[in-house]
Design an enzyme around this catalytic site. Structure first.
Site, PDB file in Angstrom:
ATOM      1  N   GLU A  41       0.831  -1.206   0.000  1.00 50.03           N
ATOM      2  CA  GLU A  41       0.000   0.000   0.000  1.00 50.03           C
ATOM      3  C   GLU A  41       0.863   1.253   0.000  1.00 50.03           C
ATOM      4  O   GLU A  41       2.053   1.214   0.324  1.00 50.03           O
ATOM      5  CB  GLU A  41      -0.901   0.015   1.242  1.00 50.03           C
ATOM      6  CG  GLU A  41      -1.936  -1.070   1.235  1.00 50.03           C
ATOM      7  CD  GLU A  41      -2.819  -1.066   2.462  1.00 50.03           C
ATOM      8  OE1 GLU A  41      -3.799  -1.825   2.454  1.00 50.03           O
ATOM      9  OE2 GLU A  41      -2.537  -0.335   3.433  1.00 50.03           O
ATOM     10  N   GLU A  52      -1.102 -10.163  -6.502  1.00 50.03           N
ATOM     11  CA  GLU A  52      -1.049 -10.897  -7.763  1.00 50.03           C
ATOM     12  C   GLU A  52      -0.159 -10.180  -8.774  1.00 50.03           C
ATOM     13  O   GLU A  52       0.627 -10.811  -9.474  1.00 50.03           O
ATOM     14  CB  GLU A  52      -2.450 -11.069  -8.355  1.00 50.03           C
ATOM     15  CG  GLU A  52      -3.402 -11.823  -7.470  1.00 50.03           C
ATOM     16  CD  GLU A  52      -4.205 -10.950  -6.504  1.00 50.03           C
ATOM     17  OE1 GLU A  52      -5.278 -11.376  -6.079  1.00 50.03           O
ATOM     18  OE2 GLU A  52      -3.745  -9.824  -6.166  1.00 50.03           O
ATOM     19  N   CYS A  86      -6.508  -7.364 -11.508  1.00 44.19           N
ATOM     20  CA  CYS A  86      -5.618  -8.528 -11.402  1.00 44.19           C
ATOM     21  C   CYS A  86      -6.172  -9.718 -12.172  1.00 44.19           C
ATOM     22  O   CYS A  86      -5.399 -10.533 -12.678  1.00 44.19           O
ATOM     23  CB  CYS A  86      -5.365  -8.882  -9.942  1.00 44.19           C
ATOM     24  SG  CYS A  86      -4.189  -7.729  -9.180  1.00 44.19           S
TER      25      CYS A  86
END
Length: 128
Positions: A41, A52, A86
Site C-alpha cells: 500500500e 497478484e 488482477c
C-alpha cells in the site's frame, strides 16, 4: 512447499498499514517455478500494488511468461478473489483453464478457473 503455503508465507511481508488487509499470492509457471508477491500500500491511495501483480512482475522479471496455477490468501471470513484488474493481469499470462485457488488464513478455500473469474476476457485477438 505448496503454492498456497508460498502465498501464505509472503503474505506476512505485505505492507498494509492503512487497510491492515494483507494479501499474499503465488503463481506457478509452465517451467514449474514459483513466484510470489504481496500487496504494497501507499498513503496516496490508490497507488498501491496488489499481491497478484507483484507475483506476475517477479515472474516477468525472471524471464518467464506462462502461468499454470495461482494461489491467493488473505485474512478474511471467506476466500477473496483477485480484483478486476488482477483478473485481467492473470489472464494475460494464463489460459482460460488455469485454476486460481483462493484461501483464508483459517483454511477455507475456493477454486475457480480464470475463465470463471473473467468470462469474455479482453485479449490480444481484440487488437488484430
Amino acid at each position: 512447499m505448496s503454492l498456497m503455503d508460498a502465498a501464505r508465507a509472503v503474505r506476512d511481508n505485505a505492507h498494509a498499514p492503512y487497510s491492515n488487509f494483507k494479501v499474499g499470492a503465488a503463481v506457478r509457471t509452465q517451467a514449474g517455478d514459483v513466484f510470489v508477491g504481496c500487496n504494497v500500500e501507499n498513503v496516496a491511495y490508490p497507488e498501491g500494488t496488489c499481491a497478484e501483480a507483484g507475483a506476475l512482475a517477479a515472474m516477468v522479471a525472471a524471464g518467464q511468461g506462462q502461468i499454470t496455477e495461482v494461489a491467493v490468501i488473505a485474512d478474511s471470513p471467506s476466500p477473496v478473489p483477485p480484483c478486476g484488474g488482477c483478473r485481467q493481469k492473470l489472464r494475460e499470462f494464463g489460459a482460460a483453464d488455469v485454476v486460481v485457488t483462493m484461501g483464508t488464513t483459517d483454511g477455507k478455500t475456493l477454486e475457480m478457473t480464470l475463465e470463471q473469474l473473467l468470462p469474455g476476457a479482453f485479449d490480444a485477438s481484440h487488437m488484430e
